[in-house]
Write a protein that holds these residues in place. Structure first.
Motif, PDB file in Angstrom:
ATOM      1  N   GLU A  15       0.829  -1.208   0.000  1.00 11.13           N
ATOM      2  CA  GLU A  15       0.000   0.000   0.000  1.00 11.13           C
ATOM      3  C   GLU A  15       0.861   1.255   0.000  1.00 11.13           C
ATOM      4  OE1 GLU A  15      -3.702   2.051   2.477  1.00 11.13           O
ATOM      5  OE2 GLU A  15      -2.712   0.249   3.255  1.00 11.13           O
ATOM      6  N   SER A  16       1.877   1.298   0.872  1.00  9.89           N
ATOM      7  CA  SER A  16       2.734   2.483   0.916  1.00  9.89           C
ATOM      8  C   SER A  16       3.601   2.596  -0.331  1.00  9.89           C
ATOM      9  CB  SER A  16       3.612   2.455   2.172  1.00  9.89           C
ATOM     10  OG  SER A  16       4.462   1.322   2.170  1.00  9.89           O
TER      11      SER A  16
ATOM     12  N   ALA B  27       3.511   8.770   9.221  1.00  9.45           N
ATOM     13  CA  ALA B  27       2.328   7.947   8.943  1.00  9.45           C
ATOM     14  C   ALA B  27       2.389   6.617   9.686  1.00  9.45           C
ATOM     15  CB  ALA B  27       2.197   7.706   7.438  1.00  9.45           C
TER      16      ALA B  27
ATOM     17  N   TYR C  68       3.476   7.743   1.332  1.00  7.41           N
ATOM     18  CA  TYR C  68       3.062   8.031   2.705  1.00  7.41           C
ATOM     19  C   TYR C  68       3.632   9.378   3.138  1.00  7.41           C
ATOM     20  CZ  TYR C  68       7.740   6.118   3.659  1.00  7.41           C
ATOM     21  OH  TYR C  68       9.085   5.874   3.652  1.00  7.41           O
TER      22      TYR C  68
ATOM     23  N   LYS D 147      -8.843   0.270  -2.886  1.00 12.27           N
ATOM     24  CA  LYS D 147      -8.103   1.512  -3.099  1.00 12.27           C
ATOM     25  C   LYS D 147      -7.640   1.634  -4.549  1.00 12.27           C
ATOM     26  CE  LYS D 147      -5.757   3.525  -0.044  1.00 12.27           C
ATOM     27  NZ  LYS D 147      -4.757   4.029   0.910  1.00 12.27           N
TER      28      LYS D 147
ATOM     29  N   ARG E  98      -1.796   9.835  -0.297  1.00 19.06           N
ATOM     30  CA  ARG E  98      -0.751   9.127   0.426  1.00 19.06           C
ATOM     31  C   ARG E  98      -1.272   8.588   1.760  1.00 19.06           C
ATOM     32  NH1 ARG E  98       4.906  12.566  -0.290  1.00 19.06           N
ATOM     33  NH2 ARG E  98       4.850  12.703  -2.574  1.00 19.06           N
ATOM     34  N   VAL E  99      -0.666   7.522   2.227  1.00 20.63           N
ATOM     35  CA  VAL E  99      -1.020   6.956   3.521  1.00 20.63           C
ATOM     36  C   VAL E  99      -0.715   7.994   4.601  1.00 20.63           C
ATOM     37  CG1 VAL E  99      -0.555   5.118   5.187  1.00 20.63           C
ATOM     38  CG2 VAL E  99      -0.558   4.617   2.731  1.00 20.63           C
TER      39      VAL E  99
END
Length: 516
Positions: free
Chosen positions: A269-270, A279, A275, A315, A327-328
């Motif tokens: 995910e990142s 985070a 991020y 997502k 961004r995360v």
């Protein structure tokens, strides 16, 4: 009127010059004094009075000569500085301790979206004053290097360097901010680190099935639609993705690949979305852009997309629908322009039926499907690829091997190639390492334990056959049946078995075997 007056230094020379101008009631506009030179800007003197005026100035003790010039040095320096600031691509912004803009070049105006009223002499907005780290630099006196910050620019983020300006007492009296568009930074990194582009001309083939696939791919490259490449492992899906990018209008922009199966879900995910600072534990100071941002304007290749978790599928679908990424750890969204090429060796339709892959995401990815055939279905390419790999590894390993023996080629062409082109490449590299002479022999070809290996062929359990011909006929039937499962045409079967395709058809009919 502009004058350059070299002089021998003495006390009162500037006073004497001003007295003469006052006596003649000639207004002084500006004066610059350097060591040994006075530069004077005054109102124009009538032509018939110029000679007398110059002679009077020349009579001053210490004055060496009077030279008429085109402009004052300060004006020349200002014009030179303006030319420099206008020519650079980075934004340059100078602010004093009261947040008043003292210098601002066109690049900064464009990147920061400043209005005409915010040119030098006007205060910088409080949001930019803080986000560009100018406020922090004024307060602490510490400069920042290559910090990525969020601003309301075309690309959302920019890289900032701040330099504090100090007086003689070492007090901070202003800040210079150098602002670089992240898009320019990534273009520079890409130009320095990327390898030569891969094109369709770099994909070798002689088989009709590959000719048809490449024809499709060339047509798809011109489109900006999402492409889903299906194919077994080792068939060259990334090779096709790079060729599609090189043939597209995005060829000069970034090609960013990621293998979704090789990265743990917690990190994927990142990696995709980036991020912000803080985070999560271990986050890089200043944050980090994700691959969607890095690929902005170019192509993002999602390899093994079937391994993406259900959470990330949601997502990913949102980004594909809205063309915006967050961004995360951030609440800011950045607009992106990215073409997606996805690839998988799994059957996504079956995964949709099993509820392990989102149906709406599948349709988003499967806009243009492209199927890469396995090597066993492109029999004609095995010899070509083998010879290409042989030459490549002979040069790389500095071996004198030049060719395959007929038995070695027959062995390569008779194998099922479950690992496809990747497996073929590895087997040829191994063979080149084993050869002492100029020819690869059959014993240098180490195949896998799957079909086509050195294991003895499967035999039928015989019961009451009376003749040798009947027994040989049953073995022949088994061989034809197994070969037909590996090679889907009579021509390919014939090439493997050493028969004409008509002989193969005749034998298949004899044993009542199905023809594909």
């Amino acid at each position: 009127m502009y004058l350059r007056i070299p002089y021998i230094d003495r006390v009162g020379i500037v006073h004497d010059i001003t007295l003469i101008l006052a006596k003649r009631e000639t207004n002084i506009i500006s004066m610059e004094v350097q060591e040994g030179i006075v530069f004077l800007e005054c109102q124009d003197v009538l032509q018939d009075q110029r000679i007398e005026f110059v002679e009077e100035l020349s009579s001053i003790s210490g004055v060496q000569e009077i030279v008429e010039i085109s402009f004052m040095p300060s004006k020349g320096r200002a014009e030179q500085l303006e030319a420099i600031l206008t020519s650079v691509q980075d934004g340059i912004l100078a602010v004093n301790q009261d947040s008043i803009i003292t210098q601002c070049n066109p690049a900064a105006v464009r990147m920061l979206k400043l209005s005409a009223q915010q040119v030098p002499g006007q205060p910088l907005g409080s949001t930019l004053f803080k986000n560009l780290l100018i406020q922090e630099t004024l307060q602490t006196g510490c400069q920042h290097n290559n910090r990525e910050v969020f601003i309301a620019s075309d690309h959302g983020y920019c890289v900032v360097n701040t330099i504090p300006l100090r007086n003689k007492c070492d007090d901070v009296i202003g800040v210079i901010a150098v602002i670089r568009d992240t898009h320019d930074v990534r273009n520079l990194m890409r130009s320095m680190t990327t390898s030569l582009p891969m094109t369709f001309a770099d994909i070798p083939f002689v088989s009709p099935v590959m000719e048809e696939v490449l024809g499709q791919a060339r047509r798809y490259a011109a489109s900006d639609s999402t492409i889903l490449i299906n194919g077994e492992t080792g068939t060259g899906k990334e090779l096709f993705a790079r060729a599609l990018h090189s043939a597209s209008r995005r060829a000069k922009a970034a090609f960013v690949p990621i293998n979704c199966a090789a990265i743990p879900d917690t990190l994927l995910e990142s990696e995709l979305f980036g991020y912000t600072e803080g985070a999560f534990t271990g986050a890089v100071k200043g944050g980090k852009p994700g691959l969607f941002e890095l690929a902005n304007g170019g192509t993002l290749f999602l390899d093994e997309v079937g391994d993406v978790s259900a959470h990330l599928q949601v997502k990913l679908l949102r980004v594909l629908q809205e063309q915006r990424v967050r961004r995360v750890g951030s609440n800011k969204e950045v607009a992106i322009d990215v073409r997606i090429i996805a690839a998988t060796n799994r059957n996504l339709e079956d995964m949709v039926s099993d509820k392990t892959f989102r149906e709406d995401l599948f349709y988003r990815l499967n806009v243009i499907p492209l199927l890469i055939p396995p090597l066993r279905e492109r029999f004609e390419d095995i010899r070509l690829l083998s010879e290409i790999f042989l030459k490549r590894f002979a040069e790389k390993l500095q071996r004198s091997v030049m060719r395959f023996s007929p038995l070695a080629l027959q062995r390569l062409e008779g194998y099922n190639w479950p690992g496809n082109v990747r497996e073929l490449k590895n087997i040829i590299e191994r063979a080149v390492n084993l050869v002492d002479g100029e020819e690869v022999q059959s014993e240098h070809i180490f195949l896998g334990r799957l079909s086509g290996s050195t294991a003895a062929p499967t035999l039928v359990q015989f019961e009451t056959y009376q003749t040798l011909e009947e027994r040989l006929g049953e073995i022949e039937r088994v061989i034809l049946q197994q070969t037909s499962l590996r090679f889907r045409s009579s021509r390919r079967m014939g090439a493997v078995l050493g028969l004409s395709h008509t002989a193969v058809l005749k034998k298949m009919r004899k044993y009542e075997l199905p023809l594909s």
